[in-house]
Design a protein around this motif. Structure first.
Motif, PDB file in Angstrom:
ATOM      1  N   UNK A   1      -1.175  -0.829   6.385  1.00  0.00           N
ATOM      2  CA  UNK A   1       0.161  -1.362   6.015  1.00  0.00           C
ATOM      3  C   UNK A   1      -0.108  -2.734   6.202  1.00  0.00           C
ATOM      4  N   UNK A   2       1.226  -2.800   4.484  1.00  0.00           N
ATOM      5  CA  UNK A   2       1.214  -3.767   4.008  1.00  0.00           C
ATOM      6  C   UNK A   2       2.616  -5.045   4.275  1.00  0.00           C
ATOM      7  N   UNK A   3       1.983  -6.603   4.071  1.00  0.00           N
ATOM      8  CA  UNK A   3       3.149  -7.250   3.607  1.00  0.00           C
ATOM      9  C   UNK A   3       4.063  -6.574   3.595  1.00  0.00           C
ATOM     10  N   UNK A   4       4.934  -6.500   3.964  1.00  0.00           N
ATOM     11  CA  UNK A   4       6.180  -6.008   3.177  1.00  0.00           C
ATOM     12  C   UNK A   4       6.828  -6.733   2.254  1.00  0.00           C
ATOM     13  N   UNK A   5       6.507  -8.428   2.321  1.00  0.00           N
ATOM     14  CA  UNK A   5       7.642  -9.172   1.484  1.00  0.00           C
ATOM     15  C   UNK A   5       6.372  -9.639   0.328  1.00  0.00           C
ATOM     16  N   UNK A   6       5.310  -9.857   0.550  1.00  0.00           N
ATOM     17  CA  UNK A   6       4.137 -10.192  -0.127  1.00  0.00           C
ATOM     18  C   UNK A   6       3.683  -8.828  -1.243  1.00  0.00           C
ATOM     19  N   UNK A   7       4.141  -6.960  -0.262  1.00  0.00           N
ATOM     20  CA  UNK A   7       4.931  -6.186  -1.407  1.00  0.00           C
ATOM     21  C   UNK A   7       5.773  -6.155  -2.628  1.00  0.00           C
ATOM     22  N   UNK A   8       6.884  -6.289  -2.039  1.00  0.00           N
ATOM     23  CA  UNK A   8       7.901  -6.826  -2.576  1.00  0.00           C
ATOM     24  C   UNK A   8       8.260  -8.263  -4.380  1.00  0.00           C
ATOM     25  N   UNK A   9       7.093  -9.003  -3.638  1.00  0.00           N
ATOM     26  CA  UNK A   9       6.737 -10.282  -4.365  1.00  0.00           C
ATOM     27  C   UNK A   9       5.733  -9.895  -5.509  1.00  0.00           C
ATOM     28  N   UNK A  10       4.836  -8.590  -4.803  1.00  0.00           N
ATOM     29  CA  UNK A  10       3.924  -8.155  -6.185  1.00  0.00           C
ATOM     30  C   UNK A  10       4.351  -7.040  -7.462  1.00  0.00           C
ATOM     31  N   UNK A  11       5.355  -6.742  -6.506  1.00  0.00           N
ATOM     32  CA  UNK A  11       6.271  -5.615  -7.336  1.00  0.00           C
ATOM     33  C   UNK A  11       7.383  -6.361  -8.121  1.00  0.00           C
ATOM     34  N   UNK A  12       7.733  -7.511  -8.384  1.00  0.00           N
ATOM     35  CA  UNK A  12       8.395  -8.512  -8.859  1.00  0.00           C
ATOM     36  C   UNK A  12       7.670  -9.194  -9.441  1.00  0.00           C
ATOM     37  N   UNK A  13       6.412  -9.204  -9.467  1.00  0.00           N
ATOM     38  CA  UNK A  13       5.628  -9.642 -10.905  1.00  0.00           C
ATOM     39  C   UNK A  13       5.420  -9.247 -11.731  1.00  0.00           C
ATOM     40  N   UNK A  14       4.967  -7.777 -11.000  1.00  0.00           N
ATOM     41  CA  UNK A  14       4.596  -6.572 -12.119  1.00  0.00           C
ATOM     42  C   UNK A  14       6.074  -6.352 -13.311  1.00  0.00           C
ATOM     43  N   UNK A  15       6.905  -6.050 -12.746  1.00  0.00           N
ATOM     44  CA  UNK A  15       8.147  -5.681 -13.049  1.00  0.00           C
ATOM     45  C   UNK A  15       8.894  -7.235 -13.912  1.00  0.00           C
ATOM     46  N   UNK A  16       7.979  -7.834 -13.659  1.00  0.00           N
ATOM     47  CA  UNK A  16       9.063  -9.116 -14.724  1.00  0.00           C
ATOM     48  C   UNK A  16       7.997  -9.811 -16.088  1.00  0.00           C
ATOM     49  N   UNK A  17       6.670  -9.200 -15.673  1.00  0.00           N
ATOM     50  CA  UNK A  17       5.792  -9.481 -16.874  1.00  0.00           C
ATOM     51  C   UNK A  17       5.135  -8.369 -17.591  1.00  0.00           C
ATOM     52  N   UNK A  18       5.391  -8.643 -18.830  1.00  0.00           N
ATOM     53  CA  UNK A  18       5.078  -6.834 -19.759  1.00  0.00           C
ATOM     54  C   UNK A  18       3.679  -7.238 -19.472  1.00  0.00           C
ATOM     55  N   UNK A  19       2.924  -7.772 -19.350  1.00  0.00           N
ATOM     56  CA  UNK A  19       1.341  -7.701 -19.661  1.00  0.00           C
ATOM     57  C   UNK A  19       0.572  -8.606 -17.870  1.00  0.00           C
ATOM     58  N   UNK A  20       0.401  -8.649 -17.177  1.00  0.00           N
ATOM     59  CA  UNK A  20      -0.136  -8.861 -15.598  1.00  0.00           C
ATOM     60  C   UNK A  20      -1.279  -8.603 -15.374  1.00  0.00           C
ATOM     61  N   UNK A  21      -2.145  -9.896 -15.114  1.00  0.00           N
ATOM     62  CA  UNK A  21      -3.161  -9.840 -14.490  1.00  0.00           C
ATOM     63  C   UNK A  21      -3.484 -10.568 -13.261  1.00  0.00           C
ATOM     64  N   UNK A  22      -4.219  -9.735 -12.546  1.00  0.00           N
ATOM     65  CA  UNK A  22      -4.415 -10.322 -10.937  1.00  0.00           C
ATOM     66  C   UNK A  22      -6.026 -10.571 -10.992  1.00  0.00           C
ATOM     67  N   UNK A  23      -6.605 -11.363 -10.964  1.00  0.00           N
ATOM     68  CA  UNK A  23      -8.087 -12.099 -11.109  1.00  0.00           C
ATOM     69  C   UNK A  23      -8.934 -12.874 -10.412  1.00  0.00           C
ATOM     70  N   UNK A  24      -9.691 -12.924 -10.070  1.00  0.00           N
ATOM     71  CA  UNK A  24     -10.047 -14.288  -8.960  1.00  0.00           C
ATOM     72  C   UNK A  24     -10.286 -15.394  -9.565  1.00  0.00           C
ATOM     73  N   UNK A  25      -9.579 -16.253  -9.839  1.00  0.00           N
ATOM     74  CA  UNK A  25      -9.661 -17.598 -10.153  1.00  0.00           C
ATOM     75  C   UNK A  25      -8.425 -17.607 -11.229  1.00  0.00           C
ATOM     76  N   UNK A  26      -8.768 -18.443 -12.019  1.00  0.00           N
ATOM     77  CA  UNK A  26      -7.269 -18.370 -13.104  1.00  0.00           C
ATOM     78  C   UNK A  26      -7.968 -18.528 -14.679  1.00  0.00           C
ATOM     79  N   UNK A  27      -7.242 -17.931 -15.700  1.00  0.00           N
ATOM     80  CA  UNK A  27      -7.966 -18.110 -16.991  1.00  0.00           C
ATOM     81  C   UNK A  27      -8.719 -18.714 -17.884  1.00  0.00           C
ATOM     82  N   UNK A  28      -8.461 -20.340 -17.175  1.00  0.00           N
ATOM     83  CA  UNK A  28      -9.044 -21.706 -17.323  1.00  0.00           C
ATOM     84  C   UNK A  28     -10.173 -21.669 -16.895  1.00  0.00           C
ATOM     85  N   UNK A  29     -10.372 -20.725 -15.181  1.00  0.00           N
ATOM     86  CA  UNK A  29     -11.439 -21.292 -14.718  1.00  0.00           C
ATOM     87  C   UNK A  29     -11.616 -19.640 -13.418  1.00  0.00           C
TER      88      UNK A  29
END
Lengths: 69, 131
Positions: free
Chosen positions: B1-29
């Motif tokens: 069972x995942x953390x419900x708060x984190x899950x709703x945060x992630x859902x918000x982020x996905x809904x709020x960005x037409x293109x969203x990348x979950x990645x290890x590190x940052x685009x710069x690094x």
């Protein structure tokens, strides 16, 4: 394993590092017809999930395609 | 069972960005070769995208994305709220032109990534000149 899960599939597995735990699987299967790539990959991953869980595979790259007709 | 708060945060982020990348590190690094590959593809496509570094909360985020998208490995590229795939799929779709279509951009003219410009190794003596 992949062939058992996807009857009729053409499967080619390459050992990328020589250590047997980083594999590249190229899979052509009629079951992929009409599926998005992510769903095609899900099918392949679900076929080998046991090998991930027992630690025999660490990394699996997947290339999928639908057989040409 | 995942953390419900984190899950709703992630859902918000996905809904709020037409293109969203979950990645290890940052685009710069980027901190992982697979994440770096996706960043390179997106940069080549010249699209705006949001990027989330998953490393500070790797295991909780795996649990969340397993529930949201049935996918646990990173990177993960979301377009218009849907998981498109990880590095393998992004590569394949880039080469075939499907990614440009999904992103609503034109396929870059040069579909094969150009090799880095050839540079003389440092310390090499300048070309000899005829005097």
């Amino acid at each position: 394993m992949i062939e058992a899960a996807l009857p009729g599939a053409d499967v080619d597995v390459i050992d990328e590092t020589g250590a047997g735990d980083h594999l590249l699987a190229t899979v052509t299967a009629p079951q992929f017809e009409g599926l998005s790539r992510i769903d095609q990959h899900r099918l392949v991953k679900s076929a080998v999930v046991d090998r991930f869980e027992d630690g025999q595979i660490h990394a699996l790259s997947i290339r999928t395609s639908v057989p040409a007709r | 069972m995942s953390d419900p708060q984190l899950k709703s945060k992630v859902e918000e982020l996905i809904a709020g960005h037409p293109v969203l990348l979950f990645m290890k590190g940052t685009p710069e690094a980027p901190r992982c070769g697979f994440s770096m590959r996706v960043v390179q593809v997106l940069d080549t496509m010249d699209v705006d995208y949001g990027a989330i570094d998953v490393l500070p909360a790797l295991q909780p985020l795996r649990e969340v994305t397993a529930e949201i998208s049935d996918w646990q490995t990173f990177p993960q590229l979301y377009v218009n709220g849907k998981l498109v795939g990880g590095a393998d799929i992004v590569d394949e779709m880039y080469e075939s032109g499907e990614l440009a279509a999904a992103l609503g951009v034109e396929q870059p003219a040069d579909t094969v990534q150009a090799p880095p410009p050839r540079q003389s190794p440092p310390g090499q003596s300048p070309p000899l000149q005829i005097e």
